[in-house]
Structure formats: C-alpha cells, structure tokens
Motif scaffolding. Sequence first.
Motif, PDB file in Angstrom:
ATOM      1  N   ASN A  82       0.818  -1.204   0.000  1.00  0.00           N
ATOM      2  CA  ASN A  82       0.000   0.000   0.000  1.00  0.00           C
ATOM      3  C   ASN A  82       0.859   1.264   0.000  1.00  0.00           C
ATOM      4  OD1 ASN A  82      -2.663   1.315   0.272  1.00  0.00           O
ATOM      5  ND2 ASN A  82      -1.918   1.907   2.291  1.00  0.00           N
ATOM      6  N   ASN A  83       1.963   1.239   0.732  1.00  0.00           N
ATOM      7  CA  ASN A  83       2.832   2.411   0.827  1.00  0.00           C
ATOM      8  C   ASN A  83       3.520   2.743  -0.490  1.00  0.00           C
ATOM      9  OD1 ASN A  83       2.240   2.832   3.533  1.00  0.00           O
ATOM     10  ND2 ASN A  83       3.950   1.595   4.272  1.00  0.00           N
ATOM     11  N   LYS A  84       3.519   1.803  -1.430  1.00  0.00           N
ATOM     12  CA  LYS A  84       4.142   2.052  -2.727  1.00  0.00           C
ATOM     13  C   LYS A  84       3.194   2.727  -3.713  1.00  0.00           C
ATOM     14  CE  LYS A  84       7.466  -1.734  -2.338  1.00  0.00           C
ATOM     15  NZ  LYS A  84       7.948  -3.026  -2.902  1.00  0.00           N
ATOM     16  N   LEU A  85       1.917   2.831  -3.356  1.00  0.00           N
ATOM     17  CA  LEU A  85       0.957   3.503  -4.219  1.00  0.00           C
ATOM     18  C   LEU A  85       1.180   5.007  -4.201  1.00  0.00           C
ATOM     19  CD1 LEU A  85      -2.439   1.733  -3.364  1.00  0.00           C
ATOM     20  CD2 LEU A  85      -0.977   1.334  -5.330  1.00  0.00           C
ATOM     21  N   ASN A  86       0.868   5.653  -5.323  1.00  0.00           N
ATOM     22  CA  ASN A  86       0.921   7.110  -5.359  1.00  0.00           C
ATOM     23  C   ASN A  86      -0.075   7.716  -4.381  1.00  0.00           C
ATOM     24  OD1 ASN A  86       2.917   7.198  -7.340  1.00  0.00           O
ATOM     25  ND2 ASN A  86       1.406   7.059  -8.995  1.00  0.00           N
ATOM     26  N   LYS A  87      -1.222   7.085  -4.289  1.00  0.00           N
ATOM     27  CA  LYS A  87      -2.252   7.501  -3.343  1.00  0.00           C
ATOM     28  C   LYS A  87      -2.637   6.285  -2.494  1.00  0.00           C
ATOM     29  CE  LYS A  87      -4.254  11.131  -6.257  1.00  0.00           C
ATOM     30  NZ  LYS A  87      -5.499  11.619  -6.899  1.00  0.00           N
ATOM     31  N   PRO A  88      -1.878   6.038  -1.438  1.00  0.00           N
ATOM     32  CA  PRO A  88      -2.145   4.844  -0.616  1.00  0.00           C
ATOM     33  C   PRO A  88      -3.538   4.869  -0.006  1.00  0.00           C
ATOM     34  CG  PRO A  88      -0.018   5.820  -0.071  1.00  0.00           C
ATOM     35  CD  PRO A  88      -0.734   6.807  -0.937  1.00  0.00           C
ATOM     36  N   LEU A  89      -4.076   3.674   0.175  1.00  0.00           N
ATOM     37  CA  LEU A  89      -5.314   3.551   0.928  1.00  0.00           C
ATOM     38  C   LEU A  89      -5.022   3.838   2.397  1.00  0.00           C
ATOM     39  CD1 LEU A  89      -6.675   0.228  -0.625  1.00  0.00           C
ATOM     40  CD2 LEU A  89      -7.324   2.552  -1.248  1.00  0.00           C
ATOM     41  N   ASP A  90      -6.047   4.113   3.140  1.00  0.00           N
ATOM     42  CA  ASP A  90      -5.911   4.394   4.568  1.00  0.00           C
ATOM     43  C   ASP A  90      -6.073   3.076   5.311  1.00  0.00           C
ATOM     44  OD1 ASP A  90      -5.520   5.954   6.738  1.00  0.00           O
ATOM     45  OD2 ASP A  90      -7.513   6.870   6.757  1.00  0.00           O
ATOM     46  N   ILE A  91      -4.967   2.333   5.458  1.00  0.00           N
ATOM     47  CA  ILE A  91      -5.015   0.985   6.019  1.00  0.00           C
ATOM     48  C   ILE A  91      -4.455   0.968   7.444  1.00  0.00           C
ATOM     49  CG2 ILE A  91      -4.199  -1.401   5.815  1.00  0.00           C
ATOM     50  CD1 ILE A  91      -4.226  -1.126   2.841  1.00  0.00           C
ATOM     51  N   TYR A  92      -5.207   0.339   8.343  1.00  0.00           N
ATOM     52  CA  TYR A  92      -4.792   0.178   9.731  1.00  0.00           C
ATOM     53  C   TYR A  92      -4.783  -1.312  10.067  1.00  0.00           C
ATOM     54  CZ  TYR A  92      -5.860   5.159  10.273  1.00  0.00           C
ATOM     55  OH  TYR A  92      -5.890   6.521  10.145  1.00  0.00           O
ATOM     56  N   LEU A  93      -4.005  -1.675  11.089  1.00  0.00           N
ATOM     57  CA  LEU A  93      -3.989  -3.038  11.612  1.00  0.00           C
ATOM     58  C   LEU A  93      -4.529  -3.028  13.035  1.00  0.00           C
ATOM     59  CD1 LEU A  93      -0.411  -4.255  10.531  1.00  0.00           C
ATOM     60  CD2 LEU A  93      -2.529  -4.233   9.178  1.00  0.00           C
ATOM     61  N   THR A  94      -5.125  -4.158  13.445  1.00  0.00           N
ATOM     62  CA  THR A  94      -5.587  -4.251  14.836  1.00  0.00           C
ATOM     63  C   THR A  94      -4.427  -4.496  15.787  1.00  0.00           C
ATOM     64  OG1 THR A  94      -6.093  -6.587  14.465  1.00  0.00           O
ATOM     65  CG2 THR A  94      -7.934  -5.017  14.301  1.00  0.00           C
ATOM     66  N   ARG A  95      -3.325  -5.017  15.273  1.00  0.00           N
ATOM     67  CA  ARG A  95      -2.104  -5.125  16.073  1.00  0.00           C
ATOM     68  C   ARG A  95      -0.905  -5.006  15.149  1.00  0.00           C
ATOM     69  NH1 ARG A  95       0.404 -10.331  16.200  1.00  0.00           N
ATOM     70  NH2 ARG A  95      -0.827 -11.976  15.209  1.00  0.00           N
ATOM     71  N   TYR A  96       0.160  -4.423  15.683  1.00  0.00           N
ATOM     72  CA  TYR A  96       1.368  -4.211  14.898  1.00  0.00           C
ATOM     73  C   TYR A  96       2.548  -5.019  15.425  1.00  0.00           C
ATOM     74  CZ  TYR A  96      -1.057  -0.358  12.620  1.00  0.00           C
ATOM     75  OH  TYR A  96      -1.963   0.396  11.894  1.00  0.00           O
ATOM     76  N   ASN A  97       2.314  -5.782  16.448  1.00  0.00           N
ATOM     77  CA  ASN A  97       3.353  -6.642  16.998  1.00  0.00           C
ATOM     78  C   ASN A  97       2.698  -7.858  17.653  1.00  0.00           C
ATOM     79  OD1 ASN A  97       2.457  -5.655  19.567  1.00  0.00           O
ATOM     80  ND2 ASN A  97       3.793  -3.871  19.289  1.00  0.00           N
ATOM     81  N   ASP A  98       3.489  -8.635  18.354  1.00  0.00           N
ATOM     82  CA  ASP A  98       3.000  -9.887  18.932  1.00  0.00           C
ATOM     83  C   ASP A  98       2.266  -9.612  20.245  1.00  0.00           C
ATOM     84  OD1 ASP A  98       2.523 -12.544  19.361  1.00  0.00           O
ATOM     85  OD2 ASP A  98       4.561 -13.003  20.044  1.00  0.00           O
ATOM     86  N   THR A  99       1.093  -9.015  20.124  1.00  0.00           N
ATOM     87  CA  THR A  99       0.272  -8.631  21.271  1.00  0.00           C
ATOM     88  C   THR A  99      -1.120  -9.235  21.127  1.00  0.00           C
ATOM     89  OG1 THR A  99       1.455  -6.517  21.393  1.00  0.00           O
ATOM     90  CG2 THR A  99      -0.629  -6.681  22.602  1.00  0.00           C
ATOM     91  N   LEU A 100      -1.691  -9.661  22.237  1.00  0.00           N
ATOM     92  CA  LEU A 100      -3.047 -10.196  22.208  1.00  0.00           C
ATOM     93  C   LEU A 100      -4.041  -9.058  22.409  1.00  0.00           C
ATOM     94  CD1 LEU A 100      -4.996 -12.567  22.079  1.00  0.00           C
ATOM     95  CD2 LEU A 100      -4.693 -12.871  24.558  1.00  0.00           C
ATOM     96  N   ILE A 101      -4.896  -8.837  21.436  1.00  0.00           N
ATOM     97  CA  ILE A 101      -5.934  -7.814  21.485  1.00  0.00           C
ATOM     98  C   ILE A 101      -7.278  -8.532  21.596  1.00  0.00           C
ATOM     99  CG2 ILE A 101      -6.937  -5.798  20.363  1.00  0.00           C
ATOM    100  CD1 ILE A 101      -3.996  -5.458  21.047  1.00  0.00           C
ATOM    101  N   SER A 102      -8.131  -8.113  22.513  1.00  0.00           N
ATOM    102  CA  SER A 102      -9.425  -8.773  22.685  1.00  0.00           C
ATOM    103  C   SER A 102     -10.292  -8.587  21.447  1.00  0.00           C
ATOM    104  CB  SER A 102     -10.158  -8.218  23.907  1.00  0.00           C
ATOM    105  OG  SER A 102     -10.599  -6.894  23.667  1.00  0.00           O
TER     106      SER A 102
END
Length: 209
Positions: free
Chosen positions: A67-87
Amino acid sequence: MKKVLKNVSFVFLLFKMCIIFGQEMSAQKRILIDVGHGGKDSGAIGVNGIQEKDIVMNIANAILKLNNKLNKPLDIYLTRYNDTLISLSDRTKLAKTLKVDLFVSLHCNHSDNPNARGVEVYVADSQSNYLDDSTWFAYQLQEEFKKELGFESRGVKFSNFQVLLETIDYCPAVLFELGFLSSDDEAKYFSKKEKHNYIALAIFVSINK
C-alpha cells in the motif's frame, strides 16, 4: 489427487503491482486488517511448527508495504502491529472508532483431517445493509486465491463469529481462513516467507477491486 499450489513467479507480482499502481482512486477508503491471535494466543500450529499468529502478522505487514508504494495509498490500519493479544471486542471497537469502509480478519485454518485444504471466507449470518457487499468481497477473495495462487476454494460461508457480528452493521466485513496449517503442503507453503508477499498481493488486489 493432491493439488499442488502454484509456484508463482515475480512476473505475477510485478504485473499485479503495475495494475494497482496505475489505478487512480477517486476517494481513499479506510481499511482495517484484523491480524488474528497474538501474544499468548498462537492460534493454529502447523505440522511443521509454524504459528498462525506469525503468518498473519507477516502477511498484514506485507499488505502495508504494498500500500505504501501507491501514489495515493489507501488508509489501512492493523488491529495489532506486533505480537500482542488484542481482545475481540477491542478489535471491533477500533473498526467503529475509525469508521472503516472494510474490515478483513486474517486467520489460518486447522483440522483433525490432514487432507483438509483450501481457503474459506466467512460472512456474518445476519441481515444488514452491508451483507451484499461483504458477500461480494468474500467471493472476490476466494476467486483471486484460486485463480492466481492455486489454492482450492472451500467456498464462501456464513457464520456468526464475534468480529463479524460486531462489525457487520457498520461496514462490509469478512473473516478469511487462508489455508490449513494441518495440511503438509499448505503448511510448507506458509513456511516460506516469500510466499507471504504473494498472499498479501492477492488480498490487496481484491481490496482494490
């Protein structure tokens, strides 16, 4: 007869990237990739010892890089960015807070049957204004994996997973089972990190469609 997954080359990768990079998005969409499991919850463990939580994290990060390689990237989020447990509830609360246009939960499958294989895409078994869009996107995903990567398709299915039930009234939402870690050949496929880039690209192409 065992079906062999395609040995995708960089030609496929480059061709798909050129298509995506050439697209002009009329309005940037906000996407939440739900990276399954994490922390003490490893998820499924493959016959070769690989863990579901690590595979989906690698694939999610690869999606971000594309996505970061696009001229106009989408607005993308992750629920976790590392080895963490999210409910589960915190994952869906994030989707609502961000007011996302699409929610995609990534997982790997497991079965007591070592011959079970292929991808499954789940949509909430509940009526909502986003049911049709969710179902359409689910079919896009399974078709992309079948056509481009050679994964068998186990079809689009309807089930009331918590993350689907709690997001379906706010946006299109799917839960994607990428393949079976209990399958010798699919576990071997997932153990190769370069394959994660192909999987990420197939998902990213479907999102752009």
